[in-house]
Design an enzyme around this catalytic site. Structure first.
Site, PDB file in Angstrom:
ATOM      1  N   HIS A  49       1.069  -1.093   0.102  1.00 62.04           N
ATOM      2  CA  HIS A  49       0.070   0.040  -0.002  1.00 62.04           C
ATOM      3  C   HIS A  49       1.000   1.322   0.012  1.00 62.04           C
ATOM      4  O   HIS A  49       1.977   1.175   0.675  1.00 62.04           O
ATOM      5  CB  HIS A  49      -0.917  -0.141   1.450  1.00 62.04           C
ATOM      6  CG  HIS A  49      -2.024  -1.108   1.153  1.00 62.04           C
ATOM      7  ND1 HIS A  49      -1.899  -2.120   2.220  1.00 62.04           N
ATOM      8  CD2 HIS A  49      -2.834  -1.575   0.392  1.00 62.04           C
ATOM      9  CE1 HIS A  49      -2.925  -3.082   1.811  1.00 62.04           C
ATOM     10  NE2 HIS A  49      -3.431  -2.525   0.756  1.00 62.04           N
ATOM     11  N   ASP A  52       2.499   1.857   3.179  1.00 60.75           N
ATOM     12  CA  ASP A  52       3.316   0.590   3.603  1.00 60.75           C
ATOM     13  C   ASP A  52       4.825   1.126   3.472  1.00 60.75           C
ATOM     14  O   ASP A  52       5.678   0.831   4.385  1.00 60.75           O
ATOM     15  CB  ASP A  52       3.149  -0.661   2.906  1.00 60.75           C
ATOM     16  CG  ASP A  52       1.895  -1.476   3.474  1.00 60.75           C
ATOM     17  OD1 ASP A  52       1.273  -1.487   4.500  1.00 60.75           O
ATOM     18  OD2 ASP A  52       1.150  -1.998   2.589  1.00 60.75           O
ATOM     19  N   GLU A 174      -8.901  -4.518  -8.208  1.00 61.10           N
ATOM     20  CA  GLU A 174      -8.997  -5.690  -7.497  1.00 61.10           C
ATOM     21  C   GLU A 174     -10.519  -5.640  -6.981  1.00 61.10           C
ATOM     22  O   GLU A 174     -10.965  -4.982  -6.167  1.00 61.10           O
ATOM     23  CB  GLU A 174      -8.133  -5.710  -6.308  1.00 61.10           C
ATOM     24  CG  GLU A 174      -8.215  -6.952  -5.598  1.00 61.10           C
ATOM     25  CD  GLU A 174      -7.368  -7.172  -4.343  1.00 61.10           C
ATOM     26  OE1 GLU A 174      -6.370  -6.342  -4.152  1.00 61.10           O
ATOM     27  OE2 GLU A 174      -7.512  -7.880  -3.474  1.00 61.10           O
ATOM     28  N   HIS A 213     -12.462 -12.735  -2.810  1.00 60.82           N
ATOM     29  CA  HIS A 213     -13.315 -11.937  -3.256  1.00 60.82           C
ATOM     30  C   HIS A 213     -14.387 -12.449  -4.292  1.00 60.82           C
ATOM     31  O   HIS A 213     -15.422 -12.171  -4.370  1.00 60.82           O
ATOM     32  CB  HIS A 213     -12.733 -10.728  -3.797  1.00 60.82           C
ATOM     33  CG  HIS A 213     -11.707  -9.919  -3.014  1.00 60.82           C
ATOM     34  ND1 HIS A 213     -11.009  -8.881  -3.259  1.00 60.82           N
ATOM     35  CD2 HIS A 213     -11.466 -10.224  -1.527  1.00 60.82           C
ATOM     36  CE1 HIS A 213     -10.156  -8.403  -2.161  1.00 60.82           C
ATOM     37  NE2 HIS A 213     -10.706  -9.064  -1.156  1.00 60.82           N
ATOM     38  N   ASP A 248     -14.318 -11.719   4.933  1.00 59.21           N
ATOM     39  CA  ASP A 248     -13.093 -11.878   4.042  1.00 59.21           C
ATOM     40  C   ASP A 248     -12.171 -12.505   4.962  1.00 59.21           C
ATOM     41  O   ASP A 248     -11.552 -12.034   5.544  1.00 59.21           O
ATOM     42  CB  ASP A 248     -12.654 -10.775   3.453  1.00 59.21           C
ATOM     43  CG  ASP A 248     -11.581 -10.803   2.439  1.00 59.21           C
ATOM     44  OD1 ASP A 248     -11.269 -12.061   2.073  1.00 59.21           O
ATOM     45  OD2 ASP A 248     -11.003  -9.756   1.845  1.00 59.21           O
TER      46      ASP A 248
HETATM   47  C1  XUL Z   1      -8.941  -6.342   0.690  1.00 60.49           C
HETATM   48  C2  XUL Z   1      -7.759  -6.616   0.081  1.00 60.49           C
HETATM   49  C3  XUL Z   1      -6.680  -5.655   0.168  1.00 60.49           C
HETATM   50  C4  XUL Z   1      -6.113  -5.354  -1.335  1.00 60.49           C
HETATM   51  C5  XUL Z   1      -4.972  -4.438  -1.621  1.00 60.49           C
HETATM   52  O1  XUL Z   1      -9.884  -7.157   0.945  1.00 60.49           O
HETATM   53  O2  XUL Z   1      -7.551  -7.835  -0.411  1.00 60.49           O
HETATM   54  O3  XUL Z   1      -5.630  -6.045   0.902  1.00 60.49           O
HETATM   55  O4  XUL Z   1      -5.560  -6.615  -1.857  1.00 60.49           O
HETATM   56  O5  XUL Z   1      -5.263  -2.944  -1.122  1.00 60.49           O
HETATM   57 MN    MN Z   2      -6.453  -8.645  -1.923  1.00 62.20          MN
END
Ligand code: XUL
Ligand code: MN
Length: 345
Positions: A49, A52, A174, A213, A248
């Site tokens: 990120h 990070d 994503e 996801h 998740d």
């Molecule tokens: C959230 C997720 C995040 C992304 C990066 O569910 O998977 O860690 O991968 O921002």
């Molecule tokens: Mn992810």
């Protein structure tokens, strides 16, 4: 064609074990100490990120941010590691409470765009041109709060702002259907790819598919991957596992459904994933119950399971498969696959 695989994870995958109902249970490990784990665990790529790489970046000028990111690049070089991607963290600042690009407050939307440009600067300083966009709070808790058509246009505008800001970057969206939001915009691979085609430079918009996801969206991750591969849009993956439709979980890859994991490995391998330098990312979390000294096993185990499933996939007899497929004897095909997963020849 068979894929060639190299592995990556993010520093958040070595974590203190806090959850929404309880505090941390493990000691924090500073970023540079985390870097020392990568090669030992069999990983070559680091996912980031933006913060990070540059903590507290909102307090710094663009020049200071780039300088700090440069120091991180040198730390990566010392370990022989590559930065795979950088993702703007648009879900923790007070200005992103109601989303970033889709916030109803124009000042908050402006913040999200500025932060995204700084994220691009950090990617450049780290030596990668890949931006991952997880649209965390771009959604609603109630349908009436935002207009989903305008929200789509605003996310598209954000893609365009980033693509125009730097002619070299690529954006991998994503998708995730929910959490933290009740409903998130751009919930699936299809939505992400369609949106990319409406951008000012469709060639530079692709996807990052996370197994959990896709499962949360009620879809099969390997089919999502196949769809993206068919469009040449699968630029990275977040492999993990998920036990049903709940929060998740980011469980160890293959730990819940070995066959579902097998099919992800198989589709990647059959389509030569990795040939353009793509990494196999593992977005996995350690169980909260893990003690400090054994809190990286989820990473090592996920990689080992991937490689074992790869071995099984490559050992399948193609001519045998073709006979069963031609005869439409899918019961025979099923037991053949299950037996191989059980270690039976
Ligand atoms: C959230 C997720 C995040 C992304 C990066 O569910 O998977 O860690 O991968 O921002
Ligand atoms: Mn992810």
């Amino acid at each position: 064609m068979a894929g060639k695989f190299k592995f990556s994870f993010g520093p958040w995958n070595i974590h203190e074990g806090a959850d929404p109902f309880g505090p941390t249970v493990r000691k924090s490990i500073v970023f540079n100490r985390k870097l020392a784990f990568y090669k030992k665990l069999g990983f070559d790529g680091v996912q980031f990120h933006d913060d990070d790489a540059v903590p507290d970046m909102n307090r710094l000028t663009p020049e200071q941010i780039v300088k700090k990111a440069g120091a991180v690049k040198r730390a990566l070089d010392v370990q022989g590691l590559t930065a795979e991607f950088v993702a703007p963290r648009l879900w923790e600042d007070p200005r992103t409470v109601d989303g970033g690009y889709t916030s109803n407050d124009p000042k908050c939307r402006a913040y999200a765009l500025e932060r995204s440009k700084r994220c691009v600067d950090i990617a450049n300083a780290l030596g990668t041109n890949l931006i991952v966009l997880w649209l965390a709070r771009e959604g609603t808790y109630i349908r009436e709060a935002k207009d989903s058509a305008w929200a789509t246009d605003r996310i598209l505008d954000a893609l365009n702002v980033m693509l125009a800001y730097d002619r070299n970057i690529r954006i991998a969206i994503e998708p995730k259907p929910n959490e933290p939001m009740d409903h998130t915009y751009i919930p699936t691979t299809g939505h992400a790819i369609a949106l990319g085609f409406r951008s000012i430079d469709p060639v530079r918009v692709g996807v990052n598919i996370e197994s959990a996801h896709a499962i949360l969206a009620g879809l099969d991750p390997s089919d999502e991957m196949g769809f993206a591969l068919s469009f040449d849009k699968l630029w990275t993956v977040h492999l993990n596992d998920q036990n049903g439709l709940k929060f998740d979980q980011d469980k160890t890859f293959g730990a819940v459904d070995l066959r579902r994991a097998f099919n992800q490995v198989r589709i990647l391998d059959r389509h030569n994933y990795g040939a353009n330098g793509e990494f196999v990312g593992l977005d996995v979390k350690a169980m909260r119950t893990q003690k400090d000294d054994v809190a990286t096993k989820h990473l090592q185990n996920s990689r080992a399971i991937f490689l074992r499933l790869l071995e099984i996939s490559r050992s399948l007899k193609e001519d045998k498969l073709q006979v069963m497929i031609k005869a439409r004897d899918y019961e025979e095909l099923e037991i053949y696959i299950v037996n191989r997963l059980l270690g039976k020849r």
